[in-house]
Motif scaffolding. Structure first.
Motif, mmCIF file in Angstrom:
data_model
loop_
_atom_site.group_PDB
_atom_site.id
_atom_site.type_symbol
_atom_site.label_atom_id
_atom_site.label_comp_id
_atom_site.label_asym_id
_atom_site.label_seq_id
_atom_site.Cartn_x
_atom_site.Cartn_y
_atom_site.Cartn_z
ATOM 1 N N THR A 1 0.174 5.609 -10.191
ATOM 2 C CA THR A 1 1.167 4.571 -10.010
ATOM 3 C C THR A 1 0.964 3.915 -8.651
ATOM 4 O O THR A 1 0.816 4.606 -7.652
ATOM 5 N N PHE A 2 0.955 2.602 -8.637
ATOM 6 C CA PHE A 2 0.891 1.835 -7.399
ATOM 7 C C PHE A 2 2.315 1.621 -6.925
ATOM 8 O O PHE A 2 3.149 1.101 -7.649
ATOM 9 N N VAL B 1 -7.513 -2.793 3.438
ATOM 10 C CA VAL B 1 -6.170 -2.962 2.897
ATOM 11 C C VAL B 1 -5.830 -1.633 2.237
ATOM 12 O O VAL B 1 -6.528 -1.194 1.327
ATOM 13 N N ALA B 2 -4.787 -0.957 2.713
ATOM 14 C CA ALA B 2 -4.427 0.365 2.204
ATOM 15 C C ALA B 2 -3.181 0.270 1.324
ATOM 16 O O ALA B 2 -2.252 -0.472 1.630
ATOM 17 N N PHE B 3 -3.175 1.042 0.244
ATOM 18 C CA PHE B 3 -2.080 1.061 -0.712
ATOM 19 C C PHE B 3 -1.451 2.449 -0.752
ATOM 20 O O PHE B 3 -2.119 3.447 -0.499
ATOM 21 N N THR B 4 -0.188 2.516 -1.126
ATOM 22 C CA THR B 4 0.468 3.791 -1.381
ATOM 23 C C THR B 4 0.443 4.022 -2.892
ATOM 24 O O THR B 4 0.976 3.215 -3.651
ATOM 25 N N VAL B 5 -0.210 5.111 -3.306
ATOM 26 C CA VAL B 5 -0.345 5.456 -4.723
ATOM 27 C C VAL B 5 -0.127 6.960 -4.879
ATOM 28 O O VAL B 5 -0.143 7.699 -3.907
ATOM 29 N N ASP B 6 0.044 7.414 -6.121
ATOM 30 C CA ASP B 6 0.221 8.853 -6.315
ATOM 31 C C ASP B 6 -1.058 9.560 -6.755
ATOM 32 O O ASP B 6 -1.147 10.774 -6.656
ATOM 33 N N GLY C 1 -7.852 8.802 -9.307
ATOM 34 C CA GLY C 1 -7.731 8.254 -10.650
ATOM 35 C C GLY C 1 -7.684 6.734 -10.652
ATOM 36 O O GLY C 1 -8.333 6.085 -11.472
ATOM 37 N N ILE C 2 -6.933 6.162 -9.727
ATOM 38 C CA ILE C 2 -6.851 4.702 -9.644
ATOM 39 C C ILE C 2 -8.188 4.105 -9.209
ATOM 40 O O ILE C 2 -8.623 3.074 -9.717
ATOM 41 N N TYR C 3 -8.876 4.763 -8.279
ATOM 42 C CA TYR C 3 -10.203 4.306 -7.856
ATOM 43 C C TYR C 3 -11.164 4.309 -9.032
ATOM 44 O O TYR C 3 -11.864 3.322 -9.289
#
Length: 116
Positions: free
Chosen positions: A16-17, A97-102, A106-108
């Motif tokens: 989840t993003f 650019v950094a994102f907060t994900v769980d 997996g998202i990569y």
């Protein structure tokens, strides 16, 4: 104008993003860049990494304004090649650019699978 069809409940199966976390800039003078944003746009100093904290290759000033976080990094040591090469080629600008994900892995993998 182009419109794209999207399924109403199309959520990725993996991760989840949540939000953007921060932007990292490679700049020639991190202290000056951070000072500009703090004095003119209401940002506040959040963190520092440099000679005082044991970093001999680069210096980073982190500033924030509510949920907006910028990290300005500049080289200290002329032998530090990554940042110097980037500045020589591109000048000052956004590096990460950094994102907060769980589930970052997996998202990569899903982004690579989709052609990123």
């Amino acid at each position: 104008m182009t419109y794209y069809q999207r399924e109403s409940n199309s959520r990725p199966e993996v991760g989840t993003f949540y939000s953007f976390d921060h932007l990292r800039f490679y700049v020639s003078n991190a202290k000056q860049a951070a000072s500009f944003y703090t004095s003119r746009f209401g940002f506040h100093n959040l963190a520092y990494q440099g000679l005082d904290t044991g970093s001999r290759d680069y210096c980073t000033h982190v500033i924030s304004n509510n949920r907006v976080i910028f990290a300005f990094t500049s080289p200290i040591n002329p032998g530090e090649t990554e940042i110097n090469d980037h500045l020589r080629t591109h000048g000052d600008g956004v590096k990460d650019v950094a994102f907060t994900v769980d589930d970052a892995r997996g998202i990569y993998n899903k982004a690579i699978e989709r052609g990123a």
